[in-house]
Design a protein around this motif. Structure first.
Motif, PDB file in Angstrom:
ATOM      1  N   LEU A  65      40.176  33.854  40.981  1.00 23.17           N
ATOM      2  CA  LEU A  65      38.799  33.967  40.505  1.00 23.17           C
ATOM      3  C   LEU A  65      38.408  35.411  40.237  1.00 23.17           C
ATOM      4  O   LEU A  65      37.479  35.665  39.462  1.00 23.17           O
ATOM      5  CB  LEU A  65      37.835  33.348  41.522  1.00 23.17           C
ATOM      6  CG  LEU A  65      37.909  31.833  41.661  1.00 23.17           C
ATOM      7  CD1 LEU A  65      36.869  31.340  42.654  1.00 23.17           C
ATOM      8  CD2 LEU A  65      37.718  31.152  40.314  1.00 23.17           C
ATOM      9  N   ALA A  66      39.073  36.358  40.876  1.00 21.10           N
ATOM     10  CA  ALA A  66      38.783  37.768  40.599  1.00 21.10           C
ATOM     11  C   ALA A  66      39.139  38.092  39.154  1.00 21.10           C
ATOM     12  O   ALA A  66      38.404  38.824  38.473  1.00 21.10           O
ATOM     13  CB  ALA A  66      39.567  38.659  41.565  1.00 21.10           C
ATOM     14  N   ARG A  67      40.254  37.558  38.669  1.00 28.86           N
ATOM     15  CA  ARG A  67      40.642  37.773  37.264  1.00 28.86           C
ATOM     16  C   ARG A  67      39.589  37.176  36.337  1.00 28.86           C
ATOM     17  O   ARG A  67      39.140  37.822  35.383  1.00 28.86           O
ATOM     18  CB  ARG A  67      42.005  37.141  36.996  1.00 28.86           C
ATOM     19  CG  ARG A  67      42.392  37.133  35.517  1.00 28.86           C
ATOM     20  CD  ARG A  67      43.667  36.331  35.285  1.00 28.86           C
ATOM     21  NE  ARG A  67      44.834  37.034  35.778  1.00 28.86           N
ATOM     22  CZ  ARG A  67      45.543  37.912  35.073  1.00 28.86           C
ATOM     23  NH1 ARG A  67      45.172  38.199  33.832  1.00 28.86           N
ATOM     24  NH2 ARG A  67      46.593  38.484  35.585  1.00 28.86           N
ATOM     25  N   SER A  68      39.206  35.929  36.599  1.00 29.67           N
ATOM     26  CA  SER A  68      38.234  35.268  35.733  1.00 29.67           C
ATOM     27  C   SER A  68      36.900  36.004  35.731  1.00 29.67           C
ATOM     28  O   SER A  68      36.284  36.200  34.684  1.00 29.67           O
ATOM     29  CB  SER A  68      38.042  33.817  36.199  1.00 29.67           C
ATOM     30  OG  SER A  68      37.101  33.156  35.399  1.00 29.67           O
ATOM     31  N   ALA A  69      36.455  36.436  36.921  1.00 26.91           N
ATOM     32  CA  ALA A  69      35.170  37.131  37.016  1.00 26.91           C
ATOM     33  C   ALA A  69      35.223  38.493  36.326  1.00 26.91           C
ATOM     34  O   ALA A  69      34.279  38.888  35.644  1.00 26.91           O
ATOM     35  CB  ALA A  69      34.791  37.301  38.484  1.00 26.91           C
TER      36      ALA A  69
END
Length: 957
Positions: free
Chosen positions: A340-344
Motif C-alpha cells: 500500500l505504500a507504493r500505491s499511496a
C-alpha cells in the motif's frame, strides 16, 4: 460485595456452541497454523506459553487474529480484558489501563482499600497531572489480576503494544511474570519484526507472514463486487499476500475493472494512503517526487535507472523515506516495504506529474519492455509507434501474464482496426497461456466485435476452447473448434494443426466417443494443402532487426516433418488408445521447435502422447523439465493440460513425495485461476495417493462446490479419477464392498470402459476388489473386452495389469501362470507399486496353497518395496500376510511407549500415521530436524529400524 462472574460451563454451553459456530464461519482465511498456536495459548494447553506476541507489518492480520482469539475465549467462558495502543491518545496518562479495566470496574471498587484507591485514582481524569506513581499502579493491577484469576481463567489482549505507554506495558508484564502458574494468559500484537524489550520471560513470538496465493485469492473473492480477469490477477500480484492491501486495492474499482479489467478502461489505483499519509506528508518534496518515480517504475527496476530518471546522483534523496520505514535499498534495487505504500506514493500525485514520471523513466530505462511500458502508461491517445514497441517487446517479459498485459495494451493503443484485431488475438493466446478464463473471455468478447479474419478467428477459437476445457465445458469447447475448422482451408497449416492438438486434449478429457470420431475429421482438414497467402494478415513481415515474437498459435508452430509426425502420434493415441504402445517421435535436434513458450507447448503435446501410450516415464526427465519451465513463466494455461498426467506418472513410478508436492502446487494455481475441473482432478489424485500411502483423511474427501461445477458426463477422465480415488480410499479403510461399487463404475455392464485410457489402468484393482467381495464373475465381460481391444501390442504396463487381473479371476490351476506372466518382464519394474501389488496377491495365493516359504519370499520383497516407496497401505497388507505365513512377528510394543517422553510418544504416533517430519513439526511446533532426531533416538527403544515399522508396532499394541 460485587465480583465479576465468569460464565460457567453449564450456563454458557449454548453460548459457547453458538460462539464457536459463528467464529468458525468468520475464521480468518489462511491462518490455520497461526490460529492453532494462538488457541493453544488461550486454552492453556500443556507446553503453551503464558504470553504470546504476534508480530507483522501493517494490515497483515494481527488485529483480526486477536479478535478471533477473544471471541473463542469468550465463548469458552474465559474473562477477556482488552486494550489497544494509540500513539495519538494523550488525553490520559493511563488510557490503555482504562480500556483494559472497563469490564471489571466493579472489581476495582471491591479491591482492598489501598489497591482500590490507587486504581480508581489512576483511572480518574483528575489524575492527569498528579496521581499514584507507576509502581503503585503496577502493584494494584497485580492484585486485581490475582483476584480475577481466583474466579476463573483470564485472557489479557493488548493490540499494538508499540503504541502503548511504557508504564502500562511494564506494569502488565510485571503482573504476568508474578502470576506464573495462574490461569492468566497474555496475547499481544506489535508492528514490525522485532519484539519490544522487557517482555515477560518465556514470551513466544509468532511472526505473521503474507497469505498464500490460494488464501489471498479466496479473501479477494469474498469482497463486495470482487474483481475478475486481468485486474484480479494484478491485485493479487500487487498486494503480495497482505490482507489489508487486498481489501483496499479492490475497493472503488470502476465497473470495467470489476468485470474483467478491460483494456479500454483506464488503469485504476485506489487512494490507499490512510495508513501511510502521515509518513508521506512529512517527507521533503524531493523525496516525495523520488517515491513517485519509484512507484511508477516496474518491480525490479534498478536504482541507477531511477536516479537517471530523477536527474540526480545523490542517494541521500531516499534517506527520509528509509527512515520513515517506507522503502529499503537492497543492493541495486529499491523495495517498498508495504504494497500500500507504493500505491499511496503514486496515487497522491496529480495526473500530470504521474505522466511526466513515466516519460522520464521511459528515457532512462535500458530494457525495451520497460521503455514500452512507460511510453504506453504516458500515452493519452492511440499511437502505432507505442503499440508496435509494446508488441515487439511483449515476449521478452519473464512471464506470460506480463506478456498478455503488454499485448492487450498494444491492441488498445492501435489506431488501425486490423492491427488492433491482430494484437488482440496475440493477447488472447498469451492470456490463454496464463490460464485465467475470465481474462480470455473478456478479450474474446472484444475480439469478435473487431475481426472476421479466418486465421485470427481460428486462433481466438483455440484460445477460448482451451480455457473452456480447463473449466469443464468439453462439449462447448470441442464444438467451437469444429466450427473453426471450416476455415482450415483458408489458414496456415500450423494454425490448423495447433487447433487439432487442442481438440485432441479435449477429446482425452471428455472421453466421449463422438469427440474421438470428430478428431479424425479435424486432422483430415488440417492436413489439406496450405492455400493461405505467403504473408497472412495475421502477422506482418518482421524486419531483420526486429525480434520476432514467438508464434501465437496455442500449441506453437507445429510445422516441419518431425513435429507433424509427433502430432500424428498424439491424435492417433486419442483416436485409437489401445494402439498407442510406442513412444511418439522425440524432439531431437532436427525436430526441435522454436525456443520459448511455443517449444514448451509443443513438448507438452508430445508428453501427452507418451502418457497415453504408457511411455511417459521414459522421457520423465524432459517431462519434469517442461513442467518446471512452464511454471517458471507462469503458463498454467498450458501446464494445466499435462499436470494431471505428470502426477499420474510420478505416482506410477513410485515418486510419491514429488507427486504430493506437485499436487499442492498445482491445486493452488488452479484455485487462484478458478479452474474447477483441474481442481477436481487434483483432489481425486490427492485422495488416491493418500489411499496408497495409507493416510486416508476422514470424510468429506472433496470440496462440494468444486464438484458441483464439473459435469462428469462430459469430463469422463475426471469421473474415472474420482471413482478410482473413492474406491482405493474405501478399500484402505477396510470398506471392500464400497470400494468395489466405486471401481465397478469404471466399466459398463457390457464391459465398455467409462474412459478409454484411465479405466483399463484400474482393471487389476477392480479384480482385487471383486475377488475380495466374491464378485469375480461380474468383471469377466470387462476383462474379456479389454484383452480383445488391446490385442497383441499391449504396453508393458497393460500386460502386467491384464495378467494380474486374469490371475485373480481365472481358476486356481491357471492363476500361477498369469502371475508369472505378469512378473516375468523386468521392464515392468518401471511401475514398482503395480508390480509389488502383483507380488502381494501372488504371495497370498502361495500362502493359501500352503507354499509358505515361497509366499514369504514374495511378501518380503513387497514389504521392502512398499517401505521404500512410502506405500503404507501395501506395507501393512504385506506385513499382515507375512505374519500369517509364519514370519517372525514384529516387536511387542506393550510397555515400550511408556519409556518414551510425552513428546516422543506424540511424534511416534504421528509418524505411524504416515506424516512426514515436516508435517509432524507443523503440528507440534518443532523443526523437521528435531523430529528426525527424536525418531532416531526412539527406534532402538522400540526395537525397530525403519519408520514404516511403527504402524505395525502400534497396531499390535
Amino acid at each position: 460485595m460485587c465480583m465479576t462472574v465468569h460464565p460457567s460451563r453449564s450456563t454458557a454451553g449454548q453460548e459457547a456452541a453458538h460462539g464457536y459456530c459463528r467464529t468458525a464461519e468468520l475464521r480468518p482465511l489462511g491462518r490455520d497454523g497461526e490460529i492453532e498456536r494462538i488457541l493453544r495459548c488461550v486454552t492453556r494447553q500443556p507446553g503453551s506459553p503464558q504470553a504470546l506476541l504476534l508480530l507483522g507489518e501493517e494490515g497483515i492480520g494481527r488485529t483480526t487474529l486477536l479478535r478471533h482469539a477473544r471471541e473463542v475465549a469468550t465463548g469458552d467462558g474465559t474473562l477477556v480484558l482488552s486494550a489497544q495502543g494509540w500513539a495519538a491518545d494523550h488525553r490520559h496518562a493511563h488510557a490503555c489501563l482504562q480500556q483494559l479495566l472497563v469490564p471489571v470496574l466493579d472489581d476495582v471498587a471491591d479491591l482492598p482499600a489501598p489497591h482500590g484507591r490507587v486504581l480508581s485514582a489512576a483511572l480518574s481524569p483528575a489524575s492527569q497531572d498528579g496521581g499514584p506513581d507507576d509502581e503503585q499502579v503496577q502493584t494494584a493491577l497485580l492484585a486485581l489480576l490475582a483476584r480475577l484469576a481466583a474466579s476463573g481463567p483470564v485472557l489479557v489482549c493488548v493490540d499494538d503494544i508499540h503504541a502503548c505507554d511504557r508504564a502500562f506495558l511494564d506494569g502488565l508484564c510485571a503482573g504476568i511474570r508474578l502470576l506464573a502458574g495462574r490461569p492468566v494468559r497474555l496475547l499481544l500484537t506489535a508492528r514490525g519484526e522485532t519484539p519490544p524489550p522487557d517482555l515477560p520471560p518465556g514470551t513466544e513470538d509468532l511472526h505473521l507472514r503474507p497469505l498464500s496465493a490460494l488464501s489471498a485469492a479466496a479473501l479477494l473473492d469474498r469482497q463486495p463486487a470482487p474483481p475478475a480477469g486481468r485486474r484480479r490477477l494484478e491485485i493479487l500480484e500487487e498486494a503480495e499476500g497482505n490482507p489489508l492491501a487486498l481489501v483496499e486495492l479492490s475497493r472503488g474499482l470502476p465497473a470495467a475493472s470489476r468485470a474483467g479489467g478491460g483494456a479500454d478502461a483506464p488503469v485504476w489505483r485506489p487512494l490507499t494512503g490512510h495508513a501511510f499519509a502521515a509518513r508521506l506528508d512529512a517527507l521533503p518534496p524531493e523525496t516525495a517526487r523520488a517515491l513517485l518515480y519509484a512507484a511508477a517504475a516496474q518491480p525490479g527496476e534498478s536504482v541507477a535507472s531511477l536516479m537517471a530518471a530523477l536527474d540526480t546522483g545523490d542517494l541521500a534523496v531516499w534517506a527520509p523515506a528509509e527512515a520513515a520505514g517506507l522503502v529499503s535499498l537492497v543492493e541495486d534495487r529499491l523495495v517498498f516495504r508495504h504494497p500500500l505504500a507504493r500505491s499511496a506514493a503514486f496515487s497522491r500525485h496529480p495526473a500530470g506529474e504521474r505522466q511526466q514520471a513515466h516519460l522520464d523513466l521511459a528515457a532512462a530505462v535500458a530494457r525495451p519492455e520497460g521503455r514500452a511500458h512507460h511510453l504506453a502508461a504516458a500515452a493519452l491517445c492511440t499511437s502505432e509507434s507505442v503499440a508496435a514497441a509494446l508488441e515487439d517487446s511483449a515476449w521478452r517479459h519473464g512471464d506470460t501474464a506480463s506478456t498478455a498485459r503488454a499485448l492487450e495494451q498494444a491492441a488498445r493503443l492501435s489506431p488501425q482496426r486490423r492491427e488492433r484485431a491482430r494484437r488482440l488475438a496475440e493477447a488472447l493466446v498469451a492470456a490463454q497461456a496464463v490460464g485465467d478464463p475470465g481474462w480470455v473471455k473478456d478479450l474474446h468478447g472484444r475480439f469478435v466485435q473487431s475481426s472476421k479474419d479466418p486465421e485470427l478467428v481460428c486462433v481466438a477459437a483455440g484460445a477460448l476452447a482451451s480455457v473452456l476445457s480447463l473449466e469443464s465445458s468439453q462439449r462447448e469447447a470441442f464444438a467451437l473448434l469444429v466450427d473453426a475448422s471450416e476455415h482450415f482451408a483458408l489458414v496456415g497449416r500450423p494454425v490448423a494443426l495447433a487447433l487439432t492438438a487442442v481438440a485432441a486434449g479435449i477429446a482425452v478429457q471428455s472421453g466421449l466417443p463422438e469427440h474421438r470420431t470428430g478428431l479424425s475429421m479435424l486432422l483430415d482438414r488440417a492436413r489439406q494443402p496450405d492455400q493461405v497467402r505467403e504473408t497472412t494478415p495475421f502477422r506482418e513481415p518482421h524486419r531483420a532487426d526486429r525480434p520476432r515474437p514467438p508464434a501465437t498459435e496455442p500449441c506453437g508452430r507445429l510445422d516441419g516433418p518431425a513435429v507433424r509426425q509427433a502430432l500424428d502420434a498424439l491424435v492417433a493415441a486419442v483416436v485409437r488408445p489401445h494402439a498407442a504402445t510406442r513412444s511418439p517421435v522425440g524432439l531431437g535436434p532436427k525436430g526441435t521447435p522454436p525456443d520459448g513458450l511455443s517449444a514448451l507447448a509443443c513438448r507438452a503435446a508430445l508428453h501427452s502422447a507418451a502418457y497415453l501410450g504408457d511411455e511417459a516415464d521414459v522421457g520423465l526427465g524432459q517431462f519434469r523439465e517442461t513442467d518446471a519451465r512452464l511454471g517458471a513463466v507462469r503458463a498454467f494455461g498450458v501446464r494445466g493440460w499435462t499436470v494431471s498426467a505428470l502426477v499420474d506418472t510420478l505416482v506410477g513410478i513410485g515418486w510419491f513425495a514429488e507427486a504430493e508436492a506437485l499436487i499442492r502446487e498445482a491445486t493452488a494455481e488452479a484455485t487462484v485461476l478458478r479452474l474447477p475441473r483441474l481442481q477436481a482432478d487434483l483432489q481425486a489424485q490427492d485422495l488416491a495417493l493418500r489411499a496408497l500411502r495409507g493416510t486416508v483423511p476422514p470424510e468429506p474427501w472433496f470440496t462440494s462446490s468444486i464438484w458441483r461445477a464439473v459435469c462428469l458426463d462430459e469430463n469422463r477422465a475426471t469421473h474415472a479419477r474420482l471413482l478410482r480415488a473413492r474406491g482405493l480410499a474405501s478399500i484402505a479403510l477396510g470398506h471392500w464392498d464400497t470400494g468395489w461399487r466405486h471401481l465397478r463404475e469404471l466399466f459398463t455392464d457390457d464391459g465398455s470402459p467409462l474412459h478409454p485410457v484411465l479405466s483399463p489402468r484400474s482393471i487389476a484393482e477392480l479384480a482385487v476388489a471383486a475377488q475380495r467381495t466374491g464378485r469375480t464373475d461380474e468383471i469377466v465381460p470387462a476383462l474379456t473386452r479389454l484383452r480383445t481391444e488391446q490385442g497383441d501390442r499391449t504396453s508393458t504396463r497393460m500386460t502386467l495389469l491384464l495378467h494380474h487381473a486374469t490371475a485373480l479371476v481365472e481358476p486356481d490351476e491357471n492363476a500361477e501362470r498369469h502371475f508369472h506372466l505378469a512378473l516375468v518382464n523386468h521392464e515392468a519394474e518401471r511401475w514398482p507399486w503395480e508390480r509389488a501389488h502383483v507380488r502381494l496377491n501372488y504371495g497370498i495365493w502361495l500362502r493359501r496353497s500352503r507354499r509358505t516359504r515361497e509366499a514369504r519370499q514374495q511378501l518380503t520383497t513387497v514389504l521392502e518395496t512398499a517401505e521404500r516407496l512410502g506405500a503404507g497401505a501395501l506395507a501393512t497388507a504385506a506385513a499382515r500376510e507375512l505374519r500369517a505365513s509364519g514370519a517372525a512377528p514384529t516387536p511387542d510394543a506393550s510397555g515400550m511407549l511408556e519409556q518414551l517422553t510425552g513428546q516422543q510418544r506424540q511424534i511416534v504416533q504421528l509418524a505411524a500415521r504416515g506424516l512426514s517430519n515436516r508435517e509432524i513439526g507443523e503440528q507440534l511446533f518443532l523443526s523437521p530436524r528435531t523430529v528426525g532426531s527424536h525418531l532416531y533416538n526412539v527406534y532402538p527403544k522400540l526395537g525397530v529400524s525403519r519408520r514404516q515399522q511403527l504402524r505395525d508396532l502400534l497396531e499390535d499394541r
